[in-house]
Design a protein around this motif. Structure first.
Motif, PDB file in Angstrom:
ATOM      1  N   LYS A   1     109.156 -11.247 -20.376  1.00  0.00           N
ATOM      2  CA  LYS A   1     108.148 -12.250 -20.736  1.00  0.00           C
ATOM      3  C   LYS A   1     107.949 -12.309 -22.252  1.00  0.00           C
ATOM      4  CE  LYS A   1     105.694 -12.058 -16.370  1.00  0.00           C
ATOM      5  NZ  LYS A   1     104.539 -11.536 -15.648  1.00  0.00           N
ATOM      6  N   LEU A   2     107.922 -11.149 -22.896  1.00  0.00           N
ATOM      7  CA  LEU A   2     107.761 -11.120 -24.352  1.00  0.00           C
ATOM      8  C   LEU A   2     108.968 -11.735 -25.056  1.00  0.00           C
ATOM      9  CD1 LEU A   2     106.297  -7.532 -24.866  1.00  0.00           C
ATOM     10  CD2 LEU A   2     105.109  -9.696 -25.271  1.00  0.00           C
ATOM     11  N   SER A   3     110.142 -11.519 -24.516  1.00  0.00           N
ATOM     12  CA  SER A   3     111.354 -12.011 -25.175  1.00  0.00           C
ATOM     13  C   SER A   3     111.476 -13.525 -25.102  1.00  0.00           C
ATOM     14  CB  SER A   3     112.597 -11.358 -24.574  1.00  0.00           C
ATOM     15  OG  SER A   3     112.783 -11.790 -23.236  1.00  0.00           O
ATOM     16  N   GLU A   4     110.774 -14.159 -24.165  1.00  0.00           N
ATOM     17  CA  GLU A   4     110.820 -15.623 -24.077  1.00  0.00           C
ATOM     18  C   GLU A   4     110.215 -16.271 -25.320  1.00  0.00           C
ATOM     19  OE1 GLU A   4     108.869 -16.581 -20.422  1.00  0.00           O
ATOM     20  OE2 GLU A   4     110.542 -15.900 -19.190  1.00  0.00           O
ATOM     21  N   LYS A   5     109.321 -15.558 -26.012  1.00  0.00           N
ATOM     22  CA  LYS A   5     108.698 -16.079 -27.229  1.00  0.00           C
ATOM     23  C   LYS A   5     109.636 -15.984 -28.430  1.00  0.00           C
ATOM     24  CE  LYS A   5     104.095 -14.472 -25.853  1.00  0.00           C
ATOM     25  NZ  LYS A   5     103.000 -13.584 -26.257  1.00  0.00           N
ATOM     26  N   CYS A   6     110.653 -15.134 -28.334  1.00  0.00           N
ATOM     27  CA  CYS A   6     111.569 -14.916 -29.457  1.00  0.00           C
ATOM     28  C   CYS A   6     112.799 -15.805 -29.315  1.00  0.00           C
ATOM     29  CB  CYS A   6     112.026 -13.459 -29.506  1.00  0.00           C
ATOM     30  SG  CYS A   6     110.673 -12.324 -29.835  1.00  0.00           S
ATOM     31  N   ASN A   7     113.221 -16.365 -30.422  1.00  0.00           N
ATOM     32  CA  ASN A   7     114.422 -17.183 -30.434  1.00  0.00           C
ATOM     33  C   ASN A   7     115.433 -16.514 -31.350  1.00  0.00           C
ATOM     34  OD1 ASN A   7     116.309 -19.185 -30.210  1.00  0.00           O
ATOM     35  ND2 ASN A   7     115.292 -20.580 -31.607  1.00  0.00           N
ATOM     36  N   ILE A   8     116.176 -15.574 -30.797  1.00  0.00           N
ATOM     37  CA  ILE A   8     117.166 -14.838 -31.569  1.00  0.00           C
ATOM     38  C   ILE A   8     118.529 -15.152 -30.981  1.00  0.00           C
ATOM     39  CG2 ILE A   8     118.027 -12.556 -32.205  1.00  0.00           C
ATOM     40  CD1 ILE A   8     115.142 -11.578 -32.017  1.00  0.00           C
ATOM     41  N   GLN A   9     119.433 -15.562 -31.840  1.00  0.00           N
ATOM     42  CA  GLN A   9     120.777 -15.884 -31.394  1.00  0.00           C
ATOM     43  C   GLN A   9     121.726 -14.800 -31.881  1.00  0.00           C
ATOM     44  OE1 GLN A   9     121.544 -19.826 -32.797  1.00  0.00           O
ATOM     45  NE2 GLN A   9     120.023 -20.731 -31.448  1.00  0.00           N
ATOM     46  N   VAL A  10     122.410 -14.178 -30.945  1.00  0.00           N
ATOM     47  CA  VAL A  10     123.349 -13.111 -31.273  1.00  0.00           C
ATOM     48  C   VAL A  10     124.758 -13.656 -31.056  1.00  0.00           C
ATOM     49  CG1 VAL A  10     124.118 -10.779 -30.676  1.00  0.00           C
ATOM     50  CG2 VAL A  10     121.694 -11.371 -30.515  1.00  0.00           C
ATOM     51  N   PRO A  11     125.628 -13.557 -32.055  1.00  0.00           N
ATOM     52  CA  PRO A  11     127.005 -14.039 -31.885  1.00  0.00           C
ATOM     53  C   PRO A  11     127.699 -13.322 -30.730  1.00  0.00           C
ATOM     54  CG  PRO A  11     126.558 -13.532 -34.183  1.00  0.00           C
ATOM     55  CD  PRO A  11     125.386 -13.034 -33.392  1.00  0.00           C
ATOM     56  N   MET A  12     128.510 -14.065 -30.002  1.00  0.00           N
ATOM     57  CA  MET A  12     129.225 -13.490 -28.853  1.00  0.00           C
ATOM     58  C   MET A  12     130.117 -12.330 -29.285  1.00  0.00           C
ATOM     59  SD  MET A  12     128.322 -14.621 -25.967  1.00  0.00           S
ATOM     60  CE  MET A  12     129.605 -13.852 -25.009  1.00  0.00           C
ATOM     61  N   GLU A  13     130.656 -12.400 -30.509  1.00  0.00           N
ATOM     62  CA  GLU A  13     131.522 -11.326 -30.984  1.00  0.00           C
ATOM     63  C   GLU A  13     130.779  -9.990 -31.014  1.00  0.00           C
ATOM     64  OE1 GLU A  13     131.049 -14.189 -32.668  1.00  0.00           O
ATOM     65  OE2 GLU A  13     132.999 -15.142 -32.889  1.00  0.00           O
ATOM     66  N   VAL A  14     129.492 -10.038 -31.367  1.00  0.00           N
ATOM     67  CA  VAL A  14     128.684  -8.817 -31.416  1.00  0.00           C
ATOM     68  C   VAL A  14     128.508  -8.263 -30.002  1.00  0.00           C
ATOM     69  CG1 VAL A  14     126.411  -7.872 -31.969  1.00  0.00           C
ATOM     70  CG2 VAL A  14     127.493  -9.476 -33.527  1.00  0.00           C
ATOM     71  N   LEU A  15     128.197  -9.149 -29.057  1.00  0.00           N
ATOM     72  CA  LEU A  15     128.028  -8.702 -27.676  1.00  0.00           C
ATOM     73  C   LEU A  15     129.331  -8.141 -27.116  1.00  0.00           C
ATOM     74  CD1 LEU A  15     125.786 -11.613 -26.331  1.00  0.00           C
ATOM     75  CD2 LEU A  15     125.080  -9.349 -27.109  1.00  0.00           C
ATOM     76  N   ASN A  16     130.449  -8.771 -27.442  1.00  0.00           N
ATOM     77  CA  ASN A  16     131.745  -8.267 -26.981  1.00  0.00           C
ATOM     78  C   ASN A  16     132.041  -6.893 -27.571  1.00  0.00           C
ATOM     79  OD1 ASN A  16     132.209 -10.563 -25.445  1.00  0.00           O
ATOM     80  ND2 ASN A  16     133.333 -11.606 -27.079  1.00  0.00           N
ATOM     81  N   LEU A  17     131.694  -6.680 -28.856  1.00  0.00           N
ATOM     82  CA  LEU A  17     131.890  -5.364 -29.464  1.00  0.00           C
ATOM     83  C   LEU A  17     131.051  -4.305 -28.750  1.00  0.00           C
ATOM     84  CD1 LEU A  17     131.981  -6.095 -33.302  1.00  0.00           C
ATOM     85  CD2 LEU A  17     133.783  -5.064 -31.939  1.00  0.00           C
TER      86      LEU A  17
ATOM     87  N   GLU B   1     105.674 -10.790 -35.372  1.00  0.00           N
ATOM     88  CA  GLU B   1     104.826 -10.041 -34.435  1.00  0.00           C
ATOM     89  C   GLU B   1     105.420 -10.075 -33.032  1.00  0.00           C
ATOM     90  OE1 GLU B   1     102.090  -7.654 -32.829  1.00  0.00           O
ATOM     91  OE2 GLU B   1     102.342  -8.045 -34.966  1.00  0.00           O
ATOM     92  N   ASP B   2     105.922 -11.258 -32.609  1.00  0.00           N
ATOM     93  CA  ASP B   2     106.574 -11.366 -31.296  1.00  0.00           C
ATOM     94  C   ASP B   2     107.784 -10.446 -31.218  1.00  0.00           C
ATOM     95  OD1 ASP B   2     104.717 -13.257 -30.499  1.00  0.00           O
ATOM     96  OD2 ASP B   2     106.017 -14.979 -30.929  1.00  0.00           O
ATOM     97  N   LEU B   3     108.569 -10.429 -32.286  1.00  0.00           N
ATOM     98  CA  LEU B   3     109.748  -9.568 -32.314  1.00  0.00           C
ATOM     99  C   LEU B   3     109.350  -8.095 -32.274  1.00  0.00           C
ATOM    100  CD1 LEU B   3     112.805  -9.336 -32.540  1.00  0.00           C
ATOM    101  CD2 LEU B   3     112.557  -9.417 -35.025  1.00  0.00           C
ATOM    102  N   ASN B   4     108.297  -7.727 -33.000  1.00  0.00           N
ATOM    103  CA  ASN B   4     107.822  -6.336 -32.982  1.00  0.00           C
ATOM    104  C   ASN B   4     107.359  -5.932 -31.585  1.00  0.00           C
ATOM    105  OD1 ASN B   4     108.382  -5.735 -35.648  1.00  0.00           O
ATOM    106  ND2 ASN B   4     106.380  -6.401 -36.382  1.00  0.00           N
ATOM    107  N   GLN B   5     106.723  -6.860 -30.864  1.00  0.00           N
ATOM    108  CA  GLN B   5     106.287  -6.555 -29.498  1.00  0.00           C
ATOM    109  C   GLN B   5     107.494  -6.297 -28.598  1.00  0.00           C
ATOM    110  OE1 GLN B   5     103.810  -9.875 -28.379  1.00  0.00           O
ATOM    111  NE2 GLN B   5     101.971  -8.977 -29.285  1.00  0.00           N
ATOM    112  N   VAL B   6     108.552  -7.102 -28.754  1.00  0.00           N
ATOM    113  CA  VAL B   6     109.764  -6.894 -27.961  1.00  0.00           C
ATOM    114  C   VAL B   6     110.402  -5.551 -28.319  1.00  0.00           C
ATOM    115  CG1 VAL B   6     112.094  -7.750 -27.504  1.00  0.00           C
ATOM    116  CG2 VAL B   6     110.190  -9.355 -27.607  1.00  0.00           C
ATOM    117  N   ILE B   7     110.454  -5.243 -29.603  1.00  0.00           N
ATOM    118  CA  ILE B   7     111.034  -3.962 -30.037  1.00  0.00           C
ATOM    119  C   ILE B   7     110.242  -2.797 -29.457  1.00  0.00           C
ATOM    120  CG2 ILE B   7     111.403  -2.479 -32.060  1.00  0.00           C
ATOM    121  CD1 ILE B   7     112.139  -5.062 -33.600  1.00  0.00           C
TER     122      ILE B   7
END
Length: 160
Positions: free
Chosen positions: A58-74, A8-14
Motif C-alpha cells: 500500500k505504501l509503495s503505491e504512493k511512490c513512482n520509482i522506475q527501475v531499469p530492467m537491466e538492473v532487475l535482470n542483474l 517521505e513516502d519513499l522513507n516509509q517504504v524503506i
C-alpha cells in the motif's frame, strides 16, 4: 508532487522494507528451532510478515520509482546492481571521448580552412574575424544582462 512528500513516502517504504527484513529474520529463527509447542508463535510471526507485506504494498503505491530492467535482470542473476551504474558511467565516458574527438576534429578543420582562406582572401577573412568578434562581444553582453532563475529560465534585465 511535492519533493518532500515524495521523499517521505519513499522513507516509509524503506522503513517497511527494513521491518520486513527483520520479520523474515525472526521467522527464520523461529522455523530453524521449530517445535510443535511453539506453532502459535510461528503463526503470529507469519501473520506479522503478511501484514507488513500488505502495508508495504500500500505504501509503495504512493511512490513512482522506475527501475531499469537491466538492473532487475542483474539482481535476478545474483549480481550487484552497482555494475549497471558502472557500465552506464563507462558508456557515457566513452561516448564523451568520441564526441570530444569529433569536436576537436571540427575545430582543427575550421582552423585549417580559415588558414587556407586567409592565404587566398585575406581581406574577407579579416572582415569575418571582425564580425565574429563583434558577435561574441554582443553575446557576452547579452549573457551578462540576464539572470538565471532557480527553474533554469533566464530573466532579462529591463533597460530604462
Amino acid at each position: 508532487m511535492d519533493p518532500s512528500a515524495a521523499k517521505e513516502d519513499l522513507n516509509q517504504v524503506i522503513n517497511s522494507i527494513q521491518k520486513t527484513l527483520g520479520l523474515l529474520h525472526q521467522l527464520h529463527l523461529t522455523i530453524s528451532s521449530f517445535t510443535p509447542a511453539n506453532k502459535h508463535h510461528l503463526l503470529n510471526r507469519i501473520n506479522s510478515l503478511v501484514s507488513e507485506l500488505d502495508s508495504m504494498a500500500k505504501l509503495s503505491e504512493k511512490c513512482n520509482i522506475q527501475v531499469p530492467m537491466e538492473v532487475l535482470n542483474l539482481i535476478d542473476d545474483g549480481k550487484n546492481p552497482d555494475e549497471f551504474t558502472r557500465d552506464v558511467l563507462n558508456s557515457c565516458v566513452a561516448r564523451n571521448q568520441v564526441t570530444k574527438g569529433k569536436t576537436d576534429a571540427f575545430k582543427d578543420l575550421r582552423k585549417h580552412i580559415l588558414e587556407e582562406l586567409e592565404q587566398t582572401f585575406p581581406d574577407e577573412v579579416d572582415m569575418y574575424r571582425e564580425i565574429r568578434a563583434t558577435s561574441a562581444a554582443e553575446t557576452k553582453r547579452l549573457a551578462q544582462s540576464q539572470t538565471v532563475l532557480p527553474n533554469g529560465d533566464a530573466k532579462v534585465k529591463s533597460e530604462l
